[in-house]
Design a protein around this motif. Sequence first.
Motif, short mmCIF file in Angstrom:
data_model
loop_
_atom_site.label_atom_id
_atom_site.label_comp_id
_atom_site.label_asym_id
_atom_site.label_seq_id
_atom_site.Cartn_x
_atom_site.Cartn_y
_atom_site.Cartn_z
N LYS A 58 0.84 -1.19 0.00
CA LYS A 58 0.00 0.00 0.00
C LYS A 58 0.88 1.24 0.00
N HIS B 114 -5.21 9.52 -0.09
CA HIS B 114 -5.19 8.70 -1.30
C HIS B 114 -4.30 7.50 -1.07
N ASN C 121 -3.16 3.47 -2.73
CA ASN C 121 -3.18 2.49 -3.80
C ASN C 121 -2.68 1.18 -3.20
N ASN D 82 -5.66 -4.32 -8.10
CA ASN D 82 -5.14 -2.98 -7.94
C ASN D 82 -6.29 -2.13 -7.41
N SER E 91 -7.62 1.38 -5.75
CA SER E 91 -7.24 2.76 -5.45
C SER E 91 -8.39 3.47 -4.77
N THR F 250 -9.50 7.40 -3.13
CA THR F 250 -9.15 8.82 -2.96
C THR F 250 -10.26 9.52 -2.23
N ASN G 255 -13.44 5.18 -5.37
CA ASN G 255 -12.55 4.03 -5.31
C ASN G 255 -12.78 3.11 -6.49
#
Lengths: 495, 1040
Positions: free
Chosen positions: B466, B493, B495, B518, B520, B522, B555
């Motif tokens: 992460k 944020h 990832n 993957n 992500s 934010t 996300n």
Amino acid sequence: MRKSIYMVLLLALILGACDSDFEEMNVDPTKPEQVDIANKLTITQLYTSGSRYEVWRNMLIYNATMVQHLASTDTDLWVGDKYLRNDGYASSQIDRDYANAVKTIEDMLLQVEQEGQPAEMEAIVRILRVFVFHRLTDLYGDIPYSEAGQAIISNNLAPKYDKQEDIYADMLNELEVSAAALGSGMSGFGSADIMFNGDQTKWKKFANSLMLRLALRISNVDPAGAEQWAVKAINGGVMTSNEDIALINMQTGPVELNQSAFGQVFLVDDVSLSTTLVDALSGDPRLPILGARASDESSAIADLQGFPNGLDATMLANSTGEEDMLNYAHPNRMLVGLDAPTVLQTYAEVELLLAEAALKGWVSGSVEQHYNAGVTAAMKMYETLYGSAAAVADADVATFLANNPYNAANGMEQISTQHWLATFFNEYETYSNWRRTGYPVLTPVNYPGNVTNGTIPRRMTYSTSEQSNNVANYNDAIASQGADVMTTRIWWDVN
Amino acid sequence: MIQKLKKLLLLICVFSAHTIYAQTTTVSGTITDSSNSMPLPGVNVVEKGTMNGAITDFDGNYTIQISDKNAVLQFSFIGYLDNETTVSGQTVINVALEESSEALDEIVITALGIKKSTKAVGYSLTQVKGEEISNVKTTNAINSLQGKIAGVNITTNATGAAGSSRVVIRGASSLSGNNQPLYVVDGIPIGNNNNGAAGEWGGNDGGDGISSINPDEVASISVLKGGAASALYGSRASGGVILITTKTGKNQKGLGVEFSSSVTFDKVNTSLNEYQTEYGQGKFGLKPVSGADAAAIGLNAWGPRLDGTSVPQWDGVSRPYSYAGNNQENFYNTGITKINTIALSSSTDTSSFRFAVSNLDNDDITPNASLGRKTISLNAGTVVADKLTANVNVKYIIEEANNRPRLSDAPGNANYMTQLLSPNVSVSSMNPGMNEDGSEQQVLSGNPYITNPYWAANKFKNKDKKNRIIASGSLRYDVNDWLYVSARAGLDHYNIRRTSLTPYGTAFSALGGITENNISYTQIDADLIIGADKDITDKISVNALVGTNTNHVQNEDIGLSGQQFIVPTLADFGNTTNQSGSRGFGEREISSIYGSFEVSYDDYLYLTYTGRNDWFSTLSFPGKETPNDDFYTSLSGSLIVSELIELPEAINFFKLRAGYSNVAGGAQDPYQLGLTYQIVGQGHLGQPLGNITNTSVPNQNLVAFNKSEVEIGLDARLFDNRLALDLAYYKNETTNDIVPVAASVFSGYSSAIANIGVVENKGFEFLISAKPIVTDDFSWNTSFNGSYNTGTVISTNESDGDISVGQPRSLNIAVTQIVGEDYGTLFGTAYARDDSGAIIYDRSSGVPIAQQAASRKILGTGVAPLTLGFSNSFKYKDFNMSFLIDGKFGGQVFSGTNAAARGAGLHQDTNPNGGRENGLVVSGTDTSGSSFTTTVSQADMETYFAPVGIYGIAEASVYDSDYIKFRQLSIGYSLPSKYLDKTALSSVNISFIATNLFYLMTTAPNIDPEAGFNVGNGQGLEWFGVPPTRNYGFNLNIKF
């Protein structure tokens, strides 16, 4: 100057609180708002072919061992062999079918109506619906049918349980009406129909064959009605060859949904053939096709032996001296490929049902002829299903029939036993027909801890969640049908 | 220094004695902090008895016109002792104010970071210093607060160091929604998503958001418990708010360097395990006769008494039939956690900064499991221009977790077999768990899903990396001395790149598979606030603000799944036969306007009103008729009784407080309102597949839930502040809770979403802290805190049906919301009993088989209502010692591990007094209604216990989960300053720390009473987690 500062600040405050694009934001950008009804048919057929979850638990662990096709010494997983209780396994068919097949079928029926699709498409969906529900009611008895799967359509979160008698009446009617609505040629579904490729004639034969199956099912509890429906089915036109077999072709991937349920089960687990089955197949050319020795896949007859149901590893070692599973026969690997087809109803079964109808005097025609046709079809169909390696030579069929001719004195027993053999790996049907006819005669087992007092269970139990989520209707069903245990008899099971 | 200043002033006064005084005199001066001589801006300067006042500017300077040359000037500032100085003809008066170290004027950080004096706070708020979590560090910072704050209930799940925590403040208020608090770090909310959790079918915990915070950098934590405290945060704060403020460089003269290092060792704690160790592997009282027999018998310890003879085991090797040692000690390693932080800080008149770098390295007790976390953070503040200040906080975190242990169901779960092996079978014999061809060496021939523990620990891999950035910046403009405008924007944020491997050769998945994800996330949060803080009269002052906020979360999860490897040795997605991909996406936004208005009268009465309106994107939908916004308010007040009336001398401070609030909540997930379809996978035989995605019936007219709360409390300090007492009583009710109403499985859906839940929580919190002994050399501080909360489900749906929120793999019990019962009731299968309560047995087979009742019963409550914490700290010269004992009472837990142990013949119940040879006496009622007493023979014991084994009657494995635990111990030494004066060091502290040392009392057998397998609302279920550990180590802190 001061005033304009305050105006700017106020504006900033208001702008910060705007919600103008919220409605679009709350719509999932990765999902469509409706899909083609054909796509729904394909997935429903895939659901109907069974997934590893319920095929393993209901069909194999329970049904197949109870009818003594398969046997296992394991007491953790293969509970059906010894009539032990596992609520989650017993209810697995309900736990999967309603959320998958039933829900999608009800959605399709709604879409057919909303979009005004042609009659034959609706007919196909309704025939499929009967197929899905007949398996469920045969396993559990009274089940929600008229109010099922309608949470979104009619806000019904707690459907009532319909009596099996009413379900059968409606199913038979549905088949009649739907068969009548079918014409010839390709249906609007086209090749999205992975059962018959859209061929309406085949659907009609399937509808009538299913009608014949259901008619014989109720023959003990309603002989007059059974005769009526059997005659209707035969007159409507049933399957006439192995080319008409109702099956669904599977793929090796890419995901589990595409794969044969059997294939997935046998990738991780294995089970042996019951000695009941192996003995019944003595002299039968099907033995080396259905079984193979687990250690080396040898299909030499001398190498194929089963063991009795109801034993654990220690008991087996003590009784036969051989407790290594690898030395017993297991289902032939030809039958358990990831892309092996799933069979819903065979022509062999239809011929045997016709033989029974003739035996009961419902139709004219030779019982022996239908019997022989049934046995022949049952032996030849493996080539159609699994390829040339599974072929039985015509000569072998003829030899078998010559050595084991039809004998009217025990007609019912012979026909039912052949039905029992022909439905290997279509265990739901084996279990239902065995309960109805009582043949072949099976000796139940009596293992410590069994919940049926040493008798073969007569039904599966409902999902335990019903006791909290649908209490009133669940209690009504119990009051009407009997306790929610494996020994309770369902409506047509009066033998 | 002060003395010199005073002498100088006197001289000036003498010299100016000849100055002729005009009618109004101008007095000016500089106000500083007495401890570091830094100027203090914002200090109130008032001519006593008049309305005449001034405030010091950024440089601490003030100017005031007074009419009377003998006036008295009052200097006051939050956090400092008031000062009164008579003018006596002086024109320059400089004052150094002393910081108020007494609690009377403590500053606390409240919502939106606004600092208030304790006096002004009309609701329950607990503030702890950063040392509380950095002194005894854990890998997830929030866990160090366990037992320290009344009303805050922290539970972890049994997954080792990299796991998530569940924090619930004042009882869970939503039946099925998120009940965890909002975490705000340096003013911005951070995401606390649990990135993966174990459910009934297994899985592993994916860690949470709060674990990213470095405990060494925390300056203080404010817990805003009730609605009145958190109303300004709106709908996300229905579960309370935890405000974390990280250390800044302020007040650091010159360059400050701080170095902290801690090392702790974790060892599995097997003291709770009381399984029988006298009978070995076997069934029906017989030993295995061969390797194949042993492999088939598997996890059954129903054999005869251990006698040391040579008996075959699962791999065909014969070993002595004797106790092989505790398998948990054999399997689990000693874990090591090292946390090192170095921080630099400095400040000048106009700016300050603090820069820190930290590294955490953890090797968990489960072999091959580890966690690494590196954090870089910067806090900087500066004066940009006249009246304009800016602050920036940035934290960058890189976290890598390897092989998070699997929990709950057996596949891939190393804990499962390790905890169920028979006493004569050592888990070490299963190392390395591989056959010659590299495939899994299966221990049980009957069930491929129960994985060889070494195969699970060594070959199953999951890894997630992460990268996270939490940053915020704020600007503040002081328009004049009472009006300010501030703007703040923040970003969280991260990832996560995750890989999860089922290895080639695994028994239940011969060809294995791999998934790659993957993820992500934010979150952007921005506020604009206009605030005013003004004295209207000399007794009435007003502190108000108006603001607007936007919070946007997005996300995305892109995943690849490859099944069936082709080349056995290459664990890569490209090397698979069946490949599929997926993309999930979510986006939501909340826009708000809010305001707060506080009026105070004469420093003893404070009233605060707040209002906030939130507009939710998650409640917006084309064609929706109900509103997508909600307005909520709060009103709280505090009365300082000790300043109003004369109280007995023993009472130094007595405050009464009361508050009422309503907050909205829920509606945190997007896309819940519409029915959606999907195209599934790559089709079948060339045909696309499509169906409905929803498994829950959506509700287009959804609204937010509403939580209203009333709280009253008191805060008293007695005996020269040697005794402090804080009591609170609260009652809150959530209405219109968004609940998935359980639907019958026959409806095709598992639930329907509706706004009809009602939950009520009421409870009582107390905190008693005292300093019984304070002398020059020795002091003793003690505090006792506790809370008692009962949560009741008032209604669920129109037919008051039950809602299930979690169940274990056995499906025989579920955590259920039942109308009229406690929140989170354990509802499961129970014994069938006759009218007198005796268990009914079926004796037809000769062995009494316990019967299951026809319907499920309420077996307990999953959340303990009473939590208590007792902490003490002692200081003797340069030595210090502190310890914390905490306990929870009144809850129950269903233990799958105990159930399985019973069915497997390991549980102590299966070894009655006198041994199995003498049989087990059983009394009950048989199915015909007559009572009986019989003795079950050794050979039949297995059959007797089968109904209460792993899938059996749940009631037999529900236990009280009461416990009292010696949770934390710290013994430390600070180097005396005389040794440090000659060096650059300003302080050196070293301490020995230990956590979870032992239980003073525990009621549930064999397991850690706090074990659970996820941090969701389904608490009270335990199923094969990582066993509890004891941790000891050292902590070193050096300041330059």
